[in-house]
Design an enzyme around this catalytic site. Sequence first.
Site, PDB file in Angstrom:
ATOM      1  N   TRP A 102     -71.832 -33.709  -9.761  1.00 61.90           N
ATOM      2  CA  TRP A 102     -71.422 -33.013  -8.204  1.00 61.90           C
ATOM      3  C   TRP A 102     -72.016 -34.294  -7.088  1.00 61.90           C
ATOM      4  CZ3 TRP A 102     -69.953 -28.224  -8.347  1.00 61.90           C
ATOM      5  CH2 TRP A 102     -69.317 -27.579  -9.227  1.00 61.90           C
ATOM      6  N   ASP A 176     -80.144 -32.513  -3.404  1.00 60.99           N
ATOM      7  CA  ASP A 176     -79.326 -31.062  -4.407  1.00 60.99           C
ATOM      8  C   ASP A 176     -79.858 -30.822  -5.368  1.00 60.99           C
ATOM      9  OD1 ASP A 176     -77.626 -28.992  -5.894  1.00 60.99           O
ATOM     10  OD2 ASP A 176     -75.448 -30.247  -6.060  1.00 60.99           O
ATOM     11  N   LYS A 200     -78.224 -20.765 -10.348  1.00 61.80           N
ATOM     12  CA  LYS A 200     -78.943 -21.305 -12.421  1.00 61.80           C
ATOM     13  C   LYS A 200     -80.192 -21.449 -12.118  1.00 61.80           C
ATOM     14  CE  LYS A 200     -75.069 -23.665 -11.506  1.00 61.80           C
ATOM     15  NZ  LYS A 200     -74.433 -24.971 -10.570  1.00 61.80           N
TER      16      LYS A 200
HETATM   17  C1  LIG Z   1     -73.305 -25.229 -10.205  1.00 60.96           C
HETATM   18  C2  LIG Z   1     -74.270 -26.888  -8.995  1.00 60.96           C
HETATM   19  C3  LIG Z   1     -73.098 -26.658  -8.079  1.00 60.96           C
HETATM   20  C4  LIG Z   1     -72.064 -25.609  -6.943  1.00 60.96           C
HETATM   21  O1  LIG Z   1     -72.480 -25.221  -6.518  1.00 60.96           O
HETATM   22  P1  LIG Z   1     -72.017 -23.600  -5.497  1.00 60.96           P
HETATM   23  O2  LIG Z   1     -72.917 -22.812  -5.640  1.00 60.96           O
HETATM   24  O3  LIG Z   1     -70.244 -23.179  -6.489  1.00 60.96           O
HETATM   25  O4  LIG Z   1     -71.534 -24.005  -4.566  1.00 60.96           O
HETATM   26  C5  LIG Z   1     -73.545 -27.653  -7.284  1.00 60.96           C
HETATM   27  N1  LIG Z   1     -74.624 -28.711  -7.632  1.00 60.96           N
HETATM   28  C6  LIG Z   1     -75.753 -28.740  -8.811  1.00 60.96           C
HETATM   29  C7  LIG Z   1     -75.802 -29.548  -8.810  1.00 60.96           C
HETATM   30  C8  LIG Z   1     -74.998 -27.665  -9.863  1.00 60.96           C
HETATM   31  O5  LIG Z   1     -75.247 -27.364 -11.187  1.00 60.96           O
END
Ligand SMILES: *Cc1c(COP(=O)(O)O)cnc(C)c1O
Length: 365
Positions: A102, A176, A200
Site C-alpha cells: 500500500w 495511512d 476494515k
Molecule cells: C485496504 C487498504 C487500502 C486500500 O483501500 P481502498 O479503500 O480499497 O482504497 C490502502 N491502504 C491500506 C493500509 C489498506 O489496508
Amino acid sequence: MKRVHNFNAGPSALPLSALELARDELLDFEGSGMSILEHSHRGKEYEKVHDETLGLIRSLMAVPETHDILLLQGGAHQQFAQIPMNLLMPGQSADYVLTGGWSERAYEEAKNVGTVRLAATTGVDHGGKTVYRRIPRFDELQLHPEAAYVHITSNNTLFGTQWAAFPETKAPLVIDMSSDIMSRPVDVSKIGLIYAGAQKNVGPSGITIVIIHKDLVQNARKDIPKIFRYSTHAKERSLYNTPPTFAVYLARNVLRWVKELGGLTAIEARNRQKTDVLYAAIDSRPDFYKCPVEQGSRSRMNIVFNLPTPALEDEFVAAAKKKDMVGLKGHRSVGGIRVSTYNAVEPSSIDALVAFMDEFARSKA
Ligand SMILES: *Cc1c(COP(=O)(O)O)cnc(C)c1O
C-alpha cells in the site's frame, strides 16, 4: 442462523450488534416511516446520524479541536492522490517510507502529482519479488528538512507488519491507518493527517475517514478542483455532496459498539489478547508454522504465516473452510496464510482457529 468465523482482510467482519440494529431499524428508522437509506441527507434524521458518527470518532480517538474530521469517498486510493494534490506545493517534495504494497501505491500515485522522495524502504528481493519483513528503525529514516510531509502506513495489511510507535518528524506526519484505525489509542495531536477506508475496522466500504490538522486545511493548495479540496469538505461538515448515508449510519452502529466495549484502551487490550494467543500458537510449532515477520514488527491486525509448502497451505485453507473459518488465504501477491484480527473478530473465533491449527499440525506430523 449460522455465522462463520470471518477472517477477511477487507471488507471484513462487523460486530453482530451493529448488524442487528441495522436490521431492526431498516424498514422504519426511529418512527419516521422509512429507512435511513431513503432519508434526505439534508433532513434532521440523517443529520443526527451524521453528527453522532463524527462525534463518536472525535471522542473515541480523542481528536483535539485543532483537527477536522472528514467523511469522504474514494477509499484510501483517492487519498493517495488527494493528499499530494492538497499538501504538496510547487517546488516542494514529500517523503515516503515504503513498508509494503500500500505504501508503494501511495508513493507511485504521488509521483503523478508532484515530487516525492524515498525516505526509507524495508523492501528486500525475494526471488525477483519485493517483500517486506519489518518496520524501519527511526534512525533509518532519511527525512528532507523541507519536506511538505512524511507519509507512512501504520499497518501493512499484506505483509503483516505494524509500526509500534510513530517517528517524531519536523514535517507533518501523514499516516495511512486503513487497516488499524481505532484498534489502539494514538496521540492525534502529533499527527498532521490520518486517513483510513472504513471497511476494515469502522464499518462497510464507502466512507474514508480523514482526520486533518486545521492548519493543513487552511494552507492547502487552492488551485485544484473544488471537490478535491479538503477545505470544501471541512467547511460543509462533509455534506458538500451527498455522503454515503447508509455507510455512515452503519459506522455509527459499529462505533456505538466500540464505545460500549470501553473505547480504544479496551479494544487494544482485546486485540492484544487475541494476537498473543495466535502468535503463541504459531511459535509453538516452529517446524510447521513460520511467521516471516521480524519480532518487533509483528502486526496486531493481520497475522501472516507459512506452512512447509504451498500445497499444505491450500489444504489448510480448505480444511479450515469446512470448519466455518473463512478468509484465511494470504494476499494474492504474497501467498501463505493471513489471519485478519480486526476489532470485530471475536476472541472465540481466534480460539477456534488456534484449536484447528493445533489439530491440523498434528495430523501432518
Ligand atoms: C485496504 C487498504 C487500502 C486500500 O483501500 P481502498 O479503500 O480499497 O482504497 C490502502 N491502504 C491500506 C493500509 C489498506 O489496508
